[in-house]
Scaffold this active site. Structure first.
Site, mmCIF file in Angstrom:
data_model
loop_
_atom_site.group_PDB
_atom_site.id
_atom_site.type_symbol
_atom_site.label_atom_id
_atom_site.label_comp_id
_atom_site.label_asym_id
_atom_site.label_seq_id
_atom_site.Cartn_x
_atom_site.Cartn_y
_atom_site.Cartn_z
ATOM 1 N N GLU A 133 55.042 44.220 30.291
ATOM 2 C CA GLU A 133 54.832 45.169 31.469
ATOM 3 C C GLU A 133 55.953 46.089 31.623
ATOM 4 O O GLU A 133 55.516 47.352 32.062
ATOM 5 C CB GLU A 133 54.281 44.333 32.477
ATOM 6 C CG GLU A 133 53.208 43.781 32.495
ATOM 7 C CD GLU A 133 53.148 42.436 31.696
ATOM 8 O OE1 GLU A 133 51.840 41.788 31.847
ATOM 9 O OE2 GLU A 133 53.798 42.107 31.169
ATOM 10 N N GLY A 152 48.364 40.479 30.565
ATOM 11 C CA GLY A 152 47.430 39.645 31.202
ATOM 12 C C GLY A 152 46.898 38.578 30.201
ATOM 13 O O GLY A 152 46.355 37.297 30.810
ATOM 14 N N GLU A 179 49.542 35.686 30.496
ATOM 15 C CA GLU A 179 49.292 35.310 31.961
ATOM 16 C C GLU A 179 48.027 34.345 32.289
ATOM 17 O O GLU A 179 48.041 33.295 32.756
ATOM 18 C CB GLU A 179 49.240 36.526 33.007
ATOM 19 C CG GLU A 179 50.666 37.020 33.227
ATOM 20 C CD GLU A 179 50.723 38.207 33.616
ATOM 21 O OE1 GLU A 179 51.453 38.351 34.760
ATOM 22 O OE2 GLU A 179 49.709 39.242 33.555
ATOM 23 N N ALA A 235 45.656 43.594 29.553
ATOM 24 C CA ALA A 235 44.908 44.204 30.514
ATOM 25 C C ALA A 235 44.386 45.490 30.225
ATOM 26 O O ALA A 235 45.192 46.063 29.419
ATOM 27 C CB ALA A 235 45.542 44.194 31.805
#
Length: 260
Positions: free
Chosen positions: A135, A112, A115, A66
């Site tokens: 993360e 992300g 994900e 992200a």
């Protein structure tokens, strides 16, 4: 379809979405997430689209994570909304799409990015792919479904190790753990995705959509996946695809599914 951060192509029932932010290693920002939602939504509503491949531009990254600069100063409330909105807009949306989605993972798929790949119906990877959820090294946890989908795919113990160490695994290790289905060279990644999509597209799109719903319901708390399977199985008997598929089988010919 024209977008700023992604490229969309359609040909003969197969659509491809390429996240096109190579200078940012295709990192997901709000704008890209919104564009991906719109692209998936439009393609899913197009009856001519039978399968979708998603990948990243360049040779370095599928999606490297992200865009941290967008949320580094968020409050507790803003962080919660970020995760909730992202999951609803893109990650859960893709997982429950009626059109099958193949993630073609080239290079880094981190945070992300991984994900997003895990929200697709299945994944293939190039041999230079590296995957992980880093993360906790930033003082946060995966917020786009990583703590839920990774254990489903690789098991609780492996998922705990990957999340807590914040480390990356290779494409071969990802295949061994069930995170990806196939590993190939970078040159053959998209051709393999197209080959698999071609096999999917020969089958009933109506039945595939029903199968997606049944499989997904197995992982929803409070929902009995077997009951969904029974209901969807019965519903298939009222479709034009079932009539065509069984007729073609009895007539010993290839079916021409109407998609209804």
């Amino acid at each position: 379809m024209e977008f700023e951060n992604i490229l969309v192509e359609q040909q003969n029932g197969l659509a491809s979405i390429t996240i096109n932010r190579p200078k940012k290693l295709n990192a997901l920002n709000k704008a890209t997430i919104a564009e991906l939602h719109d692209a998936f939504d439009q393609l899913d509503k197009d009856a001519a689209t039978k399968a979708i491949i998603i990948t990243g531009s360049g040779e370095k990254a599928f999606v490297a994570g992200a865009d941290i600069s967008e949320f580094a100063d968020f409050s507790v409330e803003e962080g919660g909304k970020l995760a909730a909105n992202g999951q609803e807009t893109l990650f859960d949306f893709v997982e429950n799409l009626s059109t099958p989605v193949i993630a073609a993972v080239n290079g880094f798929a981190l945070g992300g990015g991984l994900e997003l790949a895990m929200s697709c119906h299945f994944r293939i990877a190039s041999d230079n792919a590296r995957m992980g959820l880093p993360e906790v090294s930033l003082g946060v946890i995966p917020g786009y479904g990583g703590t839920q989908r990774l254990p489903q795919l690789v098991g609780k113990g492996k998922a705990m190790e990957m999340i807590m160490t914040a480390g990356m695994i290779s494409a071969d290790e990802a295949k061994e753990s069930g995170l990806v289905n196939h590993v190939t060279t970078q040159e053959e990644l998209i051709p393999l995705a197209e080959k698999l999509a071609g096999k999917i597209m020969r089958n009933s799109s109506v039945a595939i959509a029903a199968a997606i719903r049944a499989v997904n319901d197995n992982f929803v708390d409070g929902v009995n996946g077997f009951e969904t399977e029974i209901r969807e199985f019965g519903n298939c008997f009222g479709t034009g695809d079932f009539k065509e598929g069984t007729t073609a089988f009895l007539e010993k010919r290839k079916p021409n599914f109407p998609g209804e």
